[in-house]
Design a protein around this motif. Structure first.
Motif, short mmCIF file in Angstrom:
data_model
loop_
_atom_site.label_atom_id
_atom_site.label_comp_id
_atom_site.label_asym_id
_atom_site.label_seq_id
_atom_site.Cartn_x
_atom_site.Cartn_y
_atom_site.Cartn_z
N THR A 28 0.86 -1.18 0.00
CA THR A 28 0.00 0.00 0.00
C THR A 28 0.90 1.23 0.00
O THR A 28 2.12 1.13 -0.16
CB THR A 28 -0.93 0.01 1.22
OG1 THR A 28 -0.16 0.21 2.41
CG2 THR A 28 -1.70 -1.30 1.33
N LYS A 29 0.32 2.38 0.21
CA LYS A 29 1.09 3.62 0.18
C LYS A 29 2.21 3.61 1.20
O LYS A 29 3.32 4.08 0.94
CB LYS A 29 0.15 4.81 0.43
CG LYS A 29 0.79 6.17 0.30
CD LYS A 29 -0.27 7.27 0.24
CE LYS A 29 -1.17 7.25 1.45
NZ LYS A 29 -2.13 8.38 1.44
N CYS B 136 -5.64 3.95 1.19
CA CYS B 136 -6.01 3.97 2.61
C CYS B 136 -5.21 2.96 3.44
O CYS B 136 -5.54 2.73 4.61
CB CYS B 136 -7.51 3.77 2.79
SG CYS B 136 -8.21 2.35 1.96
N ASP B 137 -4.16 2.38 2.88
CA ASP B 137 -3.26 1.50 3.62
C ASP B 137 -4.00 0.32 4.26
O ASP B 137 -3.71 -0.07 5.40
CB ASP B 137 -2.49 2.28 4.69
CG ASP B 137 -1.35 3.09 4.10
OD1 ASP B 137 -0.66 2.56 3.20
OD2 ASP B 137 -1.16 4.24 4.51
N VAL B 138 -4.93 -0.25 3.53
CA VAL B 138 -5.70 -1.39 4.02
C VAL B 138 -5.51 -2.57 3.08
O VAL B 138 -5.50 -2.42 1.87
CB VAL B 138 -7.20 -1.04 4.15
CG1 VAL B 138 -8.05 -2.30 4.29
CG2 VAL B 138 -7.44 -0.12 5.34
N ILE B 139 -5.35 -3.75 3.67
CA ILE B 139 -5.33 -5.01 2.94
C ILE B 139 -6.46 -5.86 3.51
O ILE B 139 -6.66 -5.91 4.73
CB ILE B 139 -3.98 -5.73 3.09
CG1 ILE B 139 -2.87 -4.91 2.44
CG2 ILE B 139 -4.03 -7.14 2.49
CD1 ILE B 139 -1.47 -5.40 2.73
N THR C 70 -4.93 -3.26 8.82
CA THR C 70 -4.15 -2.09 8.48
C THR C 70 -3.02 -1.95 9.48
O THR C 70 -3.09 -2.48 10.60
CB THR C 70 -5.02 -0.82 8.47
OG1 THR C 70 -4.26 0.29 7.97
CG2 THR C 70 -5.52 -0.47 9.86
N PHE C 71 -1.97 -1.24 9.08
CA PHE C 71 -0.81 -1.02 9.94
C PHE C 71 -0.45 0.46 9.91
O PHE C 71 -0.53 1.11 8.87
CB PHE C 71 0.40 -1.84 9.47
CG PHE C 71 1.70 -1.43 10.12
CD1 PHE C 71 2.02 -1.87 11.39
CD2 PHE C 71 2.59 -0.57 9.47
CE1 PHE C 71 3.20 -1.47 12.00
CE2 PHE C 71 3.77 -0.17 10.06
CZ PHE C 71 4.08 -0.63 11.34
N SER C 72 -0.04 0.97 11.06
CA SER C 72 0.51 2.32 11.14
C SER C 72 1.70 2.31 12.08
O SER C 72 1.65 1.68 13.14
CB SER C 72 -0.55 3.30 11.66
OG SER C 72 0.05 4.55 12.00
N HIS C 73 2.77 3.03 11.70
CA HIS C 73 3.90 3.20 12.62
C HIS C 73 3.82 4.56 13.31
O HIS C 73 4.72 4.95 14.03
CB HIS C 73 5.24 3.07 11.87
CG HIS C 73 5.50 4.19 10.91
ND1 HIS C 73 4.98 4.20 9.63
CD2 HIS C 73 6.22 5.33 11.02
CE1 HIS C 73 5.37 5.29 9.01
NE2 HIS C 73 6.12 6.00 9.83
N HIS D 293 -6.80 5.19 8.69
CA HIS D 293 -6.85 4.17 7.64
C HIS D 293 -8.22 3.47 7.65
O HIS D 293 -8.84 3.29 6.59
CB HIS D 293 -5.77 3.12 7.84
CG HIS D 293 -4.37 3.66 7.80
ND1 HIS D 293 -3.28 2.90 8.18
CD2 HIS D 293 -3.87 4.86 7.45
CE1 HIS D 293 -2.18 3.63 8.05
NE2 HIS D 293 -2.52 4.82 7.61
N MET D 294 -8.65 3.08 8.84
CA MET D 294 -9.93 2.39 8.97
C MET D 294 -11.08 3.29 8.50
O MET D 294 -11.97 2.86 7.77
CB MET D 294 -10.16 1.96 10.42
CG MET D 294 -9.29 0.81 10.88
SD MET D 294 -9.89 -0.76 10.21
CE MET D 294 -9.06 -1.92 11.30
N HIS D 295 -11.08 4.55 8.96
CA HIS D 295 -12.16 5.47 8.61
C HIS D 295 -12.24 5.66 7.09
O HIS D 295 -13.33 5.61 6.51
CB HIS D 295 -11.94 6.82 9.29
CG HIS D 295 -12.05 6.77 10.77
ND1 HIS D 295 -11.92 7.89 11.57
CD2 HIS D 295 -12.28 5.75 11.64
CE1 HIS D 295 -12.06 7.56 12.84
NE2 HIS D 295 -12.28 6.26 12.90
N ALA D 296 -11.09 5.89 6.46
CA ALA D 296 -11.09 6.11 5.01
C ALA D 296 -11.58 4.88 4.27
O ALA D 296 -12.35 4.97 3.30
CB ALA D 296 -9.68 6.48 4.54
#
Length: 777
Positions: free
Chosen positions: A13-14, A152-155, A294-297, A306-309
């Motif tokens: 993802t992005k 949205c950085d989701v798989i 989803t993952f965020s650092h 990410h979830m909301h989008a």
């Protein structure tokens, strides 16, 4: 983007990458899920090298003597191959054996997703990786689907199994997602509760063992929402590694996190295996619900973004997906069942004068419904309450320039109803046994086509003839008996999943026929607040509890995985009908404003001061509705300490709305710092508080320190003075760059501490609140 090189797969993802490879044995080894990486120049640092099998662990095969699945990160796990952890897939074959051994056969990279046949799922532009695996010992095929939503950085993950054996096989467990981590560094966040007490955030530091978050109620449930989060122990709202998981499903769900003796961590999610079984004959297939990850650092806030989008862009559907939602008045807490057309029209006229846009008739409009023990299932208008019918009433409301909505509960039936008299066999229950009542009602058996057809016909007829533009779809009890007379004895384990599929069919048929109707899902408040329902409804009633203090905590919990546009939030009367707590009218509004605003109170009982407050609240909300419903939402760490702070920022970062609420007063604590997030550090902003007025009655006998005459508390003189004199709130006005606001915070005017009061003092009682508007200039 999906990459593949020498049977090494990368899902990018992005900002994130998810990587696995095919081993020589044909099994799928998980390599990495986290920050975005490049593997063009090599991936071997990601591979855990193996030489010998440890201790009494089991080697998979003599051909691969160092290969032991118990201490490996895998993409799919089964029984019987040496992996003794919780499995993703568990089958029973015709000979009674339960060992499965799925190996790679082939793969496809698709420019779009394959159509789902039995369940709703995400939609929109994405690449899909389809992995085809075959059982080494049986003619059974397993398909793993990975969908990549880059922006949205989701798989997402899902699975399908196809039986090509001549004899039937039995699914005992068929989950949607498995993610194995090579080390334990996590805390687990889950969201639990009960009726009127939803979405309490629980945090557990993971140690050895299995942690389960699940539902056995027949719904996704307010007991345990399917949203789960794994985060580094030192991660915060704004810093650190966080993994978010959810499920597009509205029935019994199961999430598990297992920490092994090797310090590896396995996450699993999908359909609840307890009580589940599903028979597949030759040529038949079964598909799992779609799982979200989803993952965020950059902490929990970024993970939530990410979830909301994803939910807003790839789950919610229809014309209302991006439309600003109307402000409504709901009749329930005004009248409960005790109303007629005259009472409703009076309430509607008062609501219209305040600026309300949608009038919702709640429970009591149909059959002989004057209490909750009768008429569910009889979706014909009560002629005593509506002599001219619903359309006649709707025309009267529309003449006020308001839209009309209605409450229904189509999945339920009362014993005292025409429908039950005609079709007592349509309910969920075991023949010749006592049927359990919940909320004085039974559940209709949606596994049966004739029941589904009846519901669709009745609700479509209602929508065609009533003129309503909004529906609140309720479901007020959970399942006890999980049994259908339409299924044979050996297939009763299929009942709950078949019910959910039946519900989705009913909703799909109705919403496709009436896409312009705004649908709000409701299930005894948060009992079915999930992504499956959001595939059909654009918003969900977050809780039957409208107490502002409770709602602040509940909405805070939902915000981890669900956007504000999905949360239906009402301003109600005080003392609150669920808690008997008194909270300021402005606080009730300011909590509800961070979502889809509605009112649920008898406006005729508001004071003239409160009515003017309501008009100003609605004016403010309409002016800022788009950003409050669809902006970017940030939580503050302070929200875990009892004083709630959050902020919603417009997409262009030019306007923000910061919320502050004090739950409990601490004497001699005048200072308060507002935490600000999400601004553009280069912009110059101006901060102002939303101006409020306060009744002099709120000051009690302290008013005599400034009054020229003595005013006795609760006296006629106090009431007269209060009619003509209101106290203005403090005025905040600060100008600075975005980086000053974000990195330094905003030191607000001091609150009252018993040593003096003037125009620069913040009048901030228990449950007091403020909204601060931050505008780029």
């Amino acid at each position: 983007m999906i990459t593949q090189n020498d049977k090494v797969f990368g899902l990018h993802t992005k900002n994130t990458s998810y990587c696995f490879r095919v081993l020589e044995s044909g099994h799928l080894e998980h390599l990495h899920y986290g920050r975005k990486i490049r593997m063009e120049d090599g991936y071997l640092p990601l591979v855990e090298e193996r030489t010998f099998v440890e201790g009494n662990a089991i080697a998979y095969d003599n051909q691969y003597p160092g290969l032991s699945f118990e201490n490996m990160c895998l993409e799919v796990s089964t029984l019987g191959t040496g992996d003794v952890r919780e499995p993703m897939v568990q089958l029973t074959y015709a000979d009674g054996s339960t060992t499965s051994d799925f190996r790679y056969d082939s793969h496809e990279i698709l420019e779009e997703m394959e159509d789902r046949e039995t369940l709703p799922g995400s939609y929109g532009t994405c690449e899909t990786l389809k992995m085809k695996l075959k059982d080494a010992n049986h003619n059974v095929w397993l398909y793993l689907y990975y969908q990549v939503y880059e922006e949205c950085d989701v798989i997402t993950r899902s699975a399908k199994i196809v039986n090509e054996e001549k004899e039937a096989i039995q699914l005992n467990r068929f989950l949607s997602n498995q993610v194995d981590f090579d080390e334990n560094r996590f805390e687990l966040l889950t969201f639990h509760g009960s009726w009127t007490n939803e979405m309490n955030r629980d945090t557990v530091s993971l140690t050895h063992g299995i942690y389960v978050n699940d539902s056995k109620t027949g719904t996704s449930s307010n007991r345990s929402n399917p949203l789960m989060i794994l985060k580094d122990e030192d991660a915060s709202e704004d810093y650190g590694d966080c993994y978010g998981f959810n499920l597009i499903y509205s029935g019994n769900h199961f999430e598990a996190v297992e920490v092994t003796g090797y310090e590896k961590v396995r996450f699993l999610s999908g359909i609840q295996p307890n009580g589940f079984s599903y028979e597949l004959n030759m040529g038949e297939a079964f598909e799992s619900p779609e799982a979200i990850m989803t993952f965020s650092h950059e902490g929990l806030n970024e993970m939530s973004h990410h979830m909301h989008a994803f939910v807003q862009d790839h789950v919610v559907r229809g014309p209302w997906r991006t439309k600003e939602r109307p402000i409504l008045i709901n009749s329930w807490e005004s009248f409960y069942f005790d109303y007629n057309q005259s009472k409703l029209l009076k309430l509607a006229k008062q609501a219209k004068s305040a600026g309300v846009e949608l009038f919702v008739i709640d429970d009591g409009w149909f059959g002989e419904r004057n209490s909750d023990d009768c008429s569910l299932g009889d979706w014909d208008v009560n002629p005593k309450k509506f002599p001219g019918g619903l359309m006649d009433f709707t025309k009267k409301i529309k003449a006020l320039d308001m839209e009309v909505g209605i409450w229904i509960e189509p999945e339920m039936v009362n014993e005292k109803s025409k429908l039950y008299e005609e079709h007592p066999d349509w309910i969920v229950g075991i023949p010749n046994q006592r049927q359990a009542l919940g909320r004085n009602q039974y559940i209709l058996d949606l596994t049966r086509s004739e029941v589904r057809d009846h519901i669709v016909a009745k609700i479509c007829a209602l929508l065609e003839t009533s003129g309503v533009s909004y529906v609140k779809w309720d479901m007020n009890r959970i399942f006890t008996d999980q049994y259908s007379i339409s299924l044979p004895a050996n297939r009763q384990g299929e009942f709950m999943h078949r019910y959910v599929m039946g519900l989705y069919e009913v909703l799909g048929r109705i919403t496709s026929r009436f896409p312009e109707v705004l649908l709000e899902s409701c299930a005894a408040s948060g009992n079915r607040f999930d992504l499956g329902m959001l595939c059909y409804s654009q918003q969900i009633w977050a809780s039957d509890n409208t107490d502002a203090v409770c709602r602040a905590r509940i909405q805070y919990g939902y915000s981890y995985g669900y956007p504000m546009s999905a949360l239906a939030c009402h301003v109600s009367s005080c003392p609150n009908h669920q808690t008997l707590r008194n909270t300021p009218f402005e606080t009730r509004f300011q909590v509800a404003a961070f979502g889809v605003l509605g009112y649920e109170c008898n406006i005729a009982e508001l004071s003239s001061f409160e009515l003017e407050q309501m008009k100003e609240q609605i004016r403010f909300y309409k002016e800022n509705r788009k950003n409050l419903q669809f902006g970017t939402f940030y939580r503050s760490e302070d929200s875990t300490k009892g004083n709630y702070q959050w902020i919603t920022v417009s997409k262009d970062q030019r306007k923000a709305y910061a919320f502050l609420m004090q739950k409990e007063i601490h004497a001699h604590h005048a200072a308060c710092k507002l935490k600000v997030r999400g601004l553009n550090k280069e912009f110059i902003y101006e901060l102002k508080n939303r101006p409020l007025k306060f009744s002099i009655k709120d000051f009690g006998s302290l008013v005599n320190t400034v009054s020229p005459v003595h005013i006795k508390k609760d006296s006629i003189a106090e009431s007269i003075a209060d009619r003509f004199v209101k106290m203005d709130s403090e005025k905040e006005h600060k100008v600075a760059s975005g980086d000053v606001f974000m990195y330094g915070g905003v030191k607000l005017r001091p609150s009252f501490c018993g040593v003096g009061y003037n125009e620069n003092t913040r009048f901030f009682t228990e449950y007091g609140s403020r909204i601060y508007v931050i505008q780029a200039i």
